[in-house]
Design an enzyme around this catalytic site. Structure first.
Site, PDB file in Angstrom:
ATOM      1  N   HIS A 142       0.848  -1.190   0.000  1.00 21.40           N
ATOM      2  CA  HIS A 142       0.000   0.000   0.000  1.00 21.40           C
ATOM      3  C   HIS A 142       0.884   1.240   0.000  1.00 21.40           C
ATOM      4  O   HIS A 142       2.072   1.183   0.354  1.00 21.40           O
ATOM      5  CB  HIS A 142      -0.908   0.006   1.228  1.00 21.40           C
ATOM      6  CG  HIS A 142      -2.044  -0.968   1.143  1.00 21.40           C
ATOM      7  ND1 HIS A 142      -3.122  -0.954   2.013  1.00 21.40           N
ATOM      8  CD2 HIS A 142      -2.288  -1.983   0.276  1.00 21.40           C
ATOM      9  CE1 HIS A 142      -3.967  -1.915   1.695  1.00 21.40           C
ATOM     10  NE2 HIS A 142      -3.481  -2.557   0.647  1.00 21.40           N
ATOM     11  N   GLU A 144       1.100   3.796   1.969  1.00 21.72           N
ATOM     12  CA  GLU A 144       1.707   4.140   3.262  1.00 21.72           C
ATOM     13  C   GLU A 144       2.906   3.252   3.570  1.00 21.72           C
ATOM     14  O   GLU A 144       3.951   3.736   4.023  1.00 21.72           O
ATOM     15  CB  GLU A 144       0.676   3.991   4.393  1.00 21.72           C
ATOM     16  CG  GLU A 144      -0.553   4.870   4.240  1.00 21.72           C
ATOM     17  CD  GLU A 144      -1.715   4.140   3.593  1.00 21.72           C
ATOM     18  OE1 GLU A 144      -2.850   4.297   4.084  1.00 21.72           O
ATOM     19  OE2 GLU A 144      -1.484   3.418   2.605  1.00 21.72           O
ATOM     20  N   CYS A 172      -5.778   1.801   6.222  1.00 21.69           N
ATOM     21  CA  CYS A 172      -6.460   0.582   6.632  1.00 21.69           C
ATOM     22  C   CYS A 172      -5.807   0.067   7.915  1.00 21.69           C
ATOM     23  O   CYS A 172      -4.852   0.653   8.432  1.00 21.69           O
ATOM     24  CB  CYS A 172      -6.371  -0.470   5.530  1.00 21.69           C
ATOM     25  SG  CYS A 172      -4.681  -1.065   5.239  1.00 21.69           S
ATOM     26  N   CYS A 175      -1.967  -0.713   7.498  1.00 14.89           N
ATOM     27  CA  CYS A 175      -1.135   0.486   7.426  1.00 14.89           C
ATOM     28  C   CYS A 175      -1.113   1.228   8.753  1.00 14.89           C
ATOM     29  O   CYS A 175      -0.081   1.777   9.152  1.00 14.89           O
ATOM     30  CB  CYS A 175      -1.634   1.394   6.317  1.00 14.89           C
ATOM     31  SG  CYS A 175      -1.430   0.687   4.660  1.00 14.89           S
TER      32      CYS A 175
END
Length: 256
Positions: A142, A144, A172, A175
């Protein structure tokens, strides 16, 4: 006298201006690095294209200012004067969020959901990331996490103390856990994630008092723009899938 060259350019997708300066090692290239992002209303709206300016010892002469104004074809009175006052926290947050939105377009360019993230320390970029789960076959890739990985290498430390993460979509659970473990000081996000958001929309992970690290949280920065960027992507992808399905059906009809 030491000279530094700055490049001002407009990013259409992010709807903002970026300033790149020579001699910065943390930007897009070794020679030039992004040092600021400005909203269109913060600069003369008529500026489009590329403008080169030479700064000598950090000061700009009056003659340079007048040439700049004349080159844009406007009256000096129509160009806002540069303010020496430091930008407010809100202005800084919006500038860095536009930077994250520009990174999100890189994810979209490789077929990923357009989410971008940038880690900032003392006004400098230390890590950038955008979604790459599909392209790298990595469920953890992701935006992040990619920014955290880049910052860890840049700082030679997994503890990213005193850093601020700007991300276009609410983190999420995965993360959020990575942000806590890496000791990121502050998280600023754009659009809310009403399905998997872990910053209060669905789960409350980032500010759960049971953790051994407390994360400062600011949400909703340029939320409409970040949300529009995501919505446009999904709308286009649905249209592409519909067109592909129709083309396949027409092909099958032609063969029958």
């Amino acid at each position: 006298m030491a000279k530094r060259v700055q490049l001002l350019f407009y990013h259409r997708d992010a709807d903002c201006f970026f300033i790149a300066q020579s001699g910065c090692g943390l930007g897009l290239t070794r020679r030039f690095g992004i040092i600021a992002a400005l909203s269109p209303r913060a600069i003369m709206p008529a500026i489009y294209g590329v403008i080169w300016r030479v700064w000598i010892e950090g000061m700009q002469t009056n003659s340079t200012i007048e040439q700049y104004k004349e080159g844009m074809g406007v009256k000096p009175s129509e160009v806002p004067e540069t303010s020496s006052q430091a930008p407010s926290q809100t202005e800084q947050d919006e500038q860095w969020m536009r930077h994250a939105m520009a990174l999100a377009t890189r994810a979209e360019g490789i077929g990923e959901i357009p989410v971008g993230a940038v880690l900032v320390l003392d006004g400098q970029v230390v890590g950038e990331g955008w979604n790459r789960s599909i392209s790298e076959h990595d469920a953890c890739a992701h935006a992040e996490v990619m920014a955290i990985r880049a910052a860890g290498k840049q700082l030679a430390n997994y503890r990213l103390l005193d850093t601020t993460l700007y991300v276009t979509l609410e983190p999420c659970c995965m993360c959020a856990g990575a942000l806590i473990h890496s000791r990121v000081k502050r998280v600023v996000y754009g659009a809310r994630d009403l399905k998997t958001g872990a910053a209060g929309s669905v789960f409350e992970i980032l500010q759960d008092p049971r953790h051994n690290h407390s994360v400062e949280l600011t949400g909703g920065v340029l939320a409409d723009a970040c949300s529009a960027q995501l919505s446009a992507f999904f709308k286009r992808r649905r249209a592409e899938k519909k067109a592909a399905k129709l083309a396949l059906q027409q092909s099958n009809d032609a063969l029958s």
